[in-house]
Write an enzyme that holds these catalytic residues in place. Structure first.
Site, short mmCIF file in Angstrom:
data_model
loop_
_atom_site.label_atom_id
_atom_site.label_comp_id
_atom_site.label_asym_id
_atom_site.label_seq_id
_atom_site.Cartn_x
_atom_site.Cartn_y
_atom_site.Cartn_z
N TYR A 181 51.83 43.88 103.43
CA TYR A 181 50.88 43.35 102.64
C TYR A 181 49.39 44.02 102.82
CZ TYR A 181 47.25 39.45 101.34
OH TYR A 181 46.46 38.92 100.68
N ASP B 149 47.07 51.61 105.95
CA ASP B 149 46.57 50.18 106.13
C ASP B 149 46.42 49.73 107.40
OD1 ASP B 149 46.87 47.26 104.40
OD2 ASP B 149 45.63 47.65 105.93
N LYS C 245 39.10 43.30 109.44
CA LYS C 245 39.07 42.27 110.66
C LYS C 245 38.52 42.78 112.00
CE LYS C 245 43.79 41.10 109.01
NZ LYS C 245 43.72 39.77 108.83
P1 KE4 Z 1 41.75 40.47 103.56
O1 KE4 Z 1 41.32 40.43 102.33
O2 KE4 Z 1 42.48 39.14 103.82
O3 KE4 Z 1 40.66 40.56 104.45
O4 KE4 Z 1 42.50 41.61 104.18
C1 KE4 Z 1 43.78 41.93 103.32
C2 KE4 Z 1 44.74 42.43 104.41
C3 KE4 Z 1 45.10 43.94 104.04
N1 KE4 Z 1 45.75 44.53 105.00
C4 KE4 Z 1 46.41 44.02 106.10
C5 KE4 Z 1 47.41 44.67 106.88
C6 KE4 Z 1 46.24 42.65 106.24
O5 KE4 Z 1 46.90 41.97 107.30
C7 KE4 Z 1 45.40 41.85 105.22
C8 KE4 Z 1 45.21 40.33 105.50
N2 KE4 Z 1 46.09 39.79 106.64
C9 KE4 Z 1 46.42 38.16 106.35
C10 KE4 Z 1 47.10 37.92 107.78
N3 KE4 Z 1 48.55 38.36 107.31
C11 KE4 Z 1 44.98 37.56 106.60
C12 KE4 Z 1 45.18 36.01 106.61
C13 KE4 Z 1 45.08 35.37 105.23
O6 KE4 Z 1 45.62 35.76 104.17
O7 KE4 Z 1 44.67 34.19 105.22
#
Ligand code: KE4
Length: 434
Positions: A146, A241, A274
């Site tokens: 993701y 990523d 993060k």
């Molecule tokens: P954000 O747009 O949520 O800040 O980041 C997206 C993203 C991009 N790349 C990786 C590897 C990520 O894990 C994420 C976001 N992770 C999720 C948890 N698997 C955030 C939690 C959520 O979606 O509420």
């Protein structure tokens, strides 16, 4: 808990009346595991307290950012001071330069970096930059990874190599995903075939180095090496990523671990988030100078953001980076996390529950499977109902793990050995009932 004293339930009912699903991000709704989400009122160190005053040992850590634990004094002080000086200016600040310099020092594959407000924004911008820099349209990703919710990345595997992905979300037109090719993670044969077929049209390959969105699946060294070699051979960019793994699995991110095993390994673009913001909205993407200089206002690839490099968020990120750079930080964090992972494995074995676990730095994962899965299809063999019983058994005992079997877990520097012991004691009880 009767209805009128369960504030989580009454808050959830109120929330669902005004916010879709009652949450501002789907995974928080507990849809996968069932039950009522806990509305958190405050957090401190390794703990969170919900609206009923129930305390939990927190293994979510805001899905990665809270590597120091909640309410670290130096971080709070930096944020409070920055807030007094100004919440946002829409103009450059020295602190953005400081944070950029700190990131480049810690991630040597980056010559330049652009700060943004979320991992999605960073990933979306990295894709546009790769397409602009190469003049190509096709992108390659892996099932189970993701990279945020940008349209071109909400894609599941098409049938076979030649066909391109199908959107995983409504509202994403086929034209938008027609350039996105989705392969099986860790599948070198598929990778070679895809590049043989499409290599000259691929702008970038985007991957999670350790797939935290499949809970915890490591890219094999061979797979990683071939991703790098094939991108170089065909003129595609390797986009790493590290939104989840950056500063989480090691001070230099996952790329520092793979560079130790693959001489000269480096991605062309790295996406981060993060931990980099310490809990405030801050993410980044960066890479080789010749690529980054193609970004507006220098180059033709447009990218912008009102709150990009926000002065309070950069203060939070800088204070966090200062703490994680302290000698021994990752050794202690890695050891604590390993004791949790191995303890879970041992507790499950005592109850004859098939469970395998893995961890790196402050990130861990476990699967109710006899051996560690190597790709999405293998992860999804997990018995979801059994996981849900485990999740709620732990939650009822004050241990808050990710409410989905495909999500990773996070240990902070604030988790003490007593917290790990309490977690394993709760797990032993729950495994007996599984
Ligand atoms: P954000 O747009 O949520 O800040 O980041 C997206 C993203 C991009 N790349 C990786 C590897 C990520 O894990 C994420 C976001 N992770 C999720 C948890 N698997 C955030 C939690 C959520 O979606 O509420």
């Amino acid at each position: 808990m009767t209805h009128n004293t369960d504030r989580n339930l009454s808050l959830f009912e109120r929330a669902r009346a005004v916010i879709p699903g009652g949450v501002n991000s789907p995974v928080r709704a507990f849809k996968a595991v069932g039950g009522t989400p806990r509305f958190i009122e405050r957090a401190q160190g390794a703990y969170m307290w919900d609206a009923n005053g129930q305390r939990y040992i927190d293994y979510i850590g805001s899905w990665g950012p809270m590597i120091l634990g909640h309410g670290h004094p130096a971080v709070l002080e930096a944020v409070q001071k920055a807030a007094v000086d100004g919440l946002s200016f829409g103009a450059p600040t020295e602190r953005e330069v400081e944070l950029a310099e700190a990131i480049l020092e810690l991630v040597p594959s980056m010559d330049m970096v652009r700060l943004v407000s979320s991992g999605t924004e960073a990933g979306m911008s990295a894709i546009r930059l790769a397409r602009g820099a190469t003049g190509r349209s096709k992108i390659l990703k892996f099932e189970g990874c993701y990279h945020g919710h940008a349209d071109a990345l909400l894609v599941k595997a098409g049938s076979g190599l030649a066909t391109f992905g199908n959107a995983t979300s409504a509202g994403v037109p086929p034209e938008v995903v027609q350039h996105t090719l989705v392969l099986e993670y860790n599948n070198v044969v598929q990778l070679e075939e895809a590049f043989a077929l499409h290599g000259k049209d691929i702008a970038c390959l985007m991957m999670e180095p350790i797939a935290g969105n499949m809970n915890f699946v490591r890219a094999s060294v061979e797979f990683t090496r071939r991703c790098r070699e094939l991108c170089t051979q065909y003129g595609a960019l390797l986009v790493y990523d590290e939104v989840m793994t950056g500063f989480r699995v090691a001070l230099g991110g996952a790329q520092s671990l793979y560079a130790a095993q693959i001489p000269g390994f480096a991605p062309d673009i790295t996406v981060m988030g993060k931990v980099i913001g310490g809990g405030m909205p801050l993410a980044a993407f960066g890479g080789r100078r010749d690529i980054m200089e193609q970004l507006a206002p220098m180059g033709a690839v447009y990218q912008a953001g009102t709150l990009s490099g926000n002065p309070v968020a950069t203060a939070c990120g800088l204070a966090t980076l200062r703490e994680i750079r302290r000698p021994g930080f990752y050794e202690a964090l890695g050891s604590r996390t390993r004791s949790l992972a191995s303890g879970l494995q041992a507790a499950a074995a005592e109850a004859s529950v098939p469970l395998c676990a893995d961890s790196e730095g402050g990130m861990f994962g476990f699967f109710l499977l006899p051996e560690l899965p190597q790709n999405y299809a293998e992860v999804m063999r997990t018995d979801g109902q059994r996981f849900n019983r485990l999740f709620h058994g732990l939650l009822d005992r004050g241990v808050y793990i990710a409410p989905a079997l495909y999500e990773a877990g996070f240990v902070s520097a604030a988790h003490q050995s007593e917290d790990i012991a309490a977690t394993l004691a709760a797990a032993r009880e729950v495994f007996q009932s599984l």
